[in-house]
Design a protein around this motif. Structure first.
Motif, PDB file in Angstrom:
ATOM      1  N   GLY A   1     -55.705  12.900 -15.413  1.00 45.67           N
ATOM      2  CA  GLY A   1     -55.962  13.903 -14.383  1.00 45.67           C
ATOM      3  C   GLY A   1     -57.321  13.744 -13.722  1.00 45.67           C
ATOM      4  O   GLY A   1     -57.485  13.990 -12.532  1.00 45.67           O
ATOM      5  N   ASP A   2     -58.327  13.308 -14.492  1.00 42.17           N
ATOM      6  CA  ASP A   2     -59.660  13.235 -13.891  1.00 42.17           C
ATOM      7  C   ASP A   2     -60.161  11.806 -13.748  1.00 42.17           C
ATOM      8  O   ASP A   2     -61.359  11.574 -13.571  1.00 42.17           O
ATOM      9  N   GLY A   3     -59.235  10.836 -13.833  1.00 42.95           N
ATOM     10  CA  GLY A   3     -59.629   9.460 -13.544  1.00 42.95           C
ATOM     11  C   GLY A   3     -60.516   8.813 -14.587  1.00 42.95           C
ATOM     12  O   GLY A   3     -61.390   8.021 -14.246  1.00 42.95           O
ATOM     13  N   ARG A   4     -60.293   9.155 -15.846  1.00 48.70           N
ATOM     14  CA  ARG A   4     -61.123   8.521 -16.858  1.00 48.70           C
ATOM     15  C   ARG A   4     -60.313   8.089 -18.078  1.00 48.70           C
ATOM     16  O   ARG A   4     -59.330   8.733 -18.431  1.00 48.70           O
ATOM     17  N   ILE A   5     -60.775   6.985 -18.680  1.00 45.94           N
ATOM     18  CA  ILE A   5     -60.204   6.502 -19.936  1.00 45.94           C
ATOM     19  C   ILE A   5     -61.358   6.422 -20.918  1.00 45.94           C
ATOM     20  O   ILE A   5     -62.467   6.005 -20.545  1.00 45.94           O
ATOM     21  N   TRP A   6     -61.121   6.812 -22.131  1.00 44.40           N
ATOM     22  CA  TRP A   6     -62.211   6.817 -23.107  1.00 44.40           C
ATOM     23  C   TRP A   6     -61.858   5.990 -24.320  1.00 44.40           C
ATOM     24  O   TRP A   6     -60.719   5.992 -24.784  1.00 44.40           O
ATOM     25  N   LEU A   7     -62.844   5.300 -24.853  1.00 47.84           N
ATOM     26  CA  LEU A   7     -62.752   4.747 -26.198  1.00 47.84           C
ATOM     27  C   LEU A   7     -63.838   5.478 -26.972  1.00 47.84           C
ATOM     28  O   LEU A   7     -65.028   5.199 -26.793  1.00 47.84           O
ATOM     29  N   ASN A   8     -63.413   6.436 -27.769  1.00 50.17           N
ATOM     30  CA  ASN A   8     -64.366   7.363 -28.383  1.00 50.17           C
ATOM     31  C   ASN A   8     -65.187   8.005 -27.262  1.00 50.17           C
ATOM     32  O   ASN A   8     -64.625   8.643 -26.387  1.00 50.17           O
ATOM     33  N   ASP A   9     -66.512   7.771 -27.223  1.00 47.86           N
ATOM     34  CA  ASP A   9     -67.287   8.427 -26.168  1.00 47.86           C
ATOM     35  C   ASP A   9     -67.668   7.457 -25.046  1.00 47.86           C
ATOM     36  O   ASP A   9     -68.500   7.764 -24.217  1.00 47.86           O
TER      37      ASP A   9
END
Ligand SMILES: [Zn+2]
Length: 598
Positions: free
Chosen positions: A54-62
């Motif tokens: 939804g907000d255009g982000r992918i995370w690996l942990n932080d």
């Protein structure tokens, strides 16, 4: 889970059958399956990756990640090669890979501080696979945290870099998995705290069916200058586009005096903050513009100034350095501008100042904010007119000097406070270059540690095998208020303290330094020592040691007592005792065994 009996020996066939499990420890009697829930597991690593569409982000942990088309990376790679030449493109991609590996190592270290050592090493391979880069299968793998040795051989399959390289260039004579080698080097070096170098011995881009890489300690490889050339930005920047590494300036010959000074001022790093500072430096080096270095004390401003000189067209002329704060105010003027005979009592002969000595070269003025009003006026005149008068003289002397100044105070604020001339500030501030504090380029800490270790052990004639894992952990978590200079001093101290052939441990490096984040014990209301957070027995001992002073404690005895009490308190249940101590069961067993044996 019931612990499996530890086999004393393991065949490579068994290892590949269980490619999901790993050896705990290498060439010793401590072979052990780490499959009893060894942390981090593949599942845990996978859970660290999450999408936030939804907000255009992918995370690996932080850490923010990107899902990029392999073909787009291939395109970028081809353009890099075509524009910069094979060698420079390789350097860029190797260093980008290094940063990526170093980031993943930090992530694993932060998220699983108690992780099983072997699983933590293998987590890099699993993350690399998770990120879609390559499939990693270990062939053999051994390390000894206490002695600081590492030796691993891996097979890489489905290398994305090879796919792209082969489709653009076909097969060739050289390996092509550059950023992947950078990743492996960055991951293991950051985790281990000692320079481990990976080399790709077979590569699909050379016609092999799979790629084969080997990682070893820098010392075990022998000559690693070629590897370092791709890893350390500065060796590349002086190169013309398209030049091969062999065309770079040869390193200074090892000799007495001179080379030691040169090496002492070498700049080392691969972090984005460091690389961007290097990039700016290289750009301005070709000119004669005045450079104003700013940054905290100990960030290496003089080292950068020396490098500025070394890669500039003035390199063959003198480099002269002066710390303005170290010279008594009354002497500073004559020191800078020279003095004529009879200028004042005691001036028995005429003498040239630093400006004249730096003629044709570079003058480095450290702590320029401390200059007196008179000295500021004279400095401004040299910068504007290129001429000076010696103290007590009236003759105008022409000088051609590039000035590099440095300050650890905010010169703009000094101007506003009326302590520094505004016109001089603008004259100095032609090309400002801010150097980041060490805590903002933590990826470089292991690189710097290895660099200083090599140098200091050579200088003091010591043989040191490396750093213990907890020494690295402490260094990565420490805030380094004194920056690189402090790191250098602590490593010199450690090299002197450590027994020959041993690895540097926390107490060899840190004595009174506040390792605040590692404080794990507090006295409870009823006077008992109680665990506050978790990081484990080592940190606890380290905390006690730094609080009470080394002499007051018999650490091995204290550790033995702590372990024994924990086991007793849990009715001999090792797993429960280990949890309470913040150790894995295997770590506890190993320690208990050590105390019985000792
Ligand atoms: Zn390859």
């Amino acid at each position: 889970m019931k612990p499996q009996p530890a086999p004393s020996k393991i065949s490579l066939a068994e290892l590949s059958r269980h490619s999901d499990t790993m050896l705990r420890k290498g060439d010793s009697d401590h072979f052990n399956w780490a499959s009893d829930g060894s942390v981090p597991t593949l599942a845990q690593l996978t859970e660290a990756l999450f999408f936030s569409p939804g907000d255009g982000r992918i995370w690996l942990n932080d850490q923010r990640m990107l899902l990029v088309h392999s073909a787009a990376m291939g395109h970028l790679r081809r353009e890099l090669i075509d524009t910069l030449g094979m060698a420079r493109a390789r350097g860029l991609l190797t260093r980008a890979g290094y940063v990526s590996g170093a980031r993943d190592a930090q992530l694993v270290r932060q998220r699983w501080p108690e992780g099983d050592a072997a699983a933590v090493f293998m987590a890099g391979a699993r993350l690399h696979a998770l990120e879609g880069v390559v499939k990693v299968t270990p062939v053999s793998f051994s390390f000894d945290i206490d002695r600081g040795t590492y030796d691993g051989e891996f097979i890489w399959e489905h290398s994305s870099e090879d796919d792209e390289h082969i489709s653009a260039y076909g097969l060739g004579a050289d390996p092509a998995c550059w950023s992947q080698v950078g990743y492996a080097t960055g991951y293991v070096t950051t985790l281990f705290g000692q320079q481990v170098i990976f080399r790709e011995l077979d590569c699909r881009a050379m016609g092999a069916s799979a790629c084969r890489v080997v990682g070893r300690n820098a010392a075990a490889w022998g000559d690693i200058s070629e590897d370092l050339r791709y890893l350390e930005a500065h060796d590349f920047r002086a190169m013309a586009p398209g030049a091969e590494p062999a065309a770079a300036a040869p390193p200074p010959a090892l000799g007495p005096a001179g080379s030691a000074t040169q090496d002492r001022h070498e700049v080392v790093g691969a972090s984005p903050a460091f690389v961007s500072a290097c990039h700016l430096l290289d750009r301005v080096a070709r000119t004669s513009a005045t450079v104003l270095f700013s940054g905290e004390s100990g960030v290496g401003k003089e080292a950068f100034a020396r490098r500025l000189h070394r890669i500039s067209p003035r390199a063959e002329r003198p480099f002269v350095a002066l710390n303005c704060a170290a010279i008594p105010e009354g002497l500073l003027e004559s020191e800078l501008f020279g003095v004529e005979k009879g200028a004042y009592t005691g001036a028995h002969a005429s003498r040239e100042g630093r400006f004249e000595r730096a003629h044709g070269g570079t003058l480095f003025l450290d702590e320029v904010g401390t200059l007196s009003a008179v000295a500021q006026a004279k400095l401004l005149r040299v910068l504007q007119e290129g001429e000076l008068e010696r103290v007590g003289g009236s003759r105008l002397i022409q000088v051609d000097v590039r000035v590099a100044a440095a300050t650890n105070v905010d010169l703009r604020a000094e101007v506003q406070a009326g302590r520094f001339r505004a016109d001089l500030f603008y004259r100095l501030n032609v090309f400002p270059l801010h150097l980041p504090p060490l805590r903002e380029r933590r990826e470089d800490i292991p690189l710097l540690m290895s660099h200083f270790l090599r140098r200091e052990s050579q200088r003091h004639g010591r043989e040191v095998s490396g750093f213990s894992a907890r020494a690295v952990r402490a260094a990565l978590h420490y805030d380094w208020p004194g920056n690189i200079r402090e790191l250098l001093n602590l490593i010199e101290r450690a090299v002197i303290n450590v027994e020959d052939g041993m690895a540097i441990d926390v107490h060899h490096m840190f004595r009174g330094e506040p390792l605040a984040r590692q404080a794990v014990l507090a006295v409870s209301s009823d006077g008992e020592l109680a665990r506050e957070a978790d990081p484990g027995v080592d940190n606890l001992l380290q905390h006690l040691q730094s609080t009470l002073g080394a002499a007051a404690l018999d650490l091995p005895a204290l550790e033995a007592r702590l372990l024994a009490e924990a086991v007793q308190a849990h009715d001999g249940n090792l797993s429960a005792a280990a949890r309470a101590l913040g150790l894995s069961r295997a770590q506890l067993a190993y320690r208990l065994e050590r105390h019985v044996a000792g």
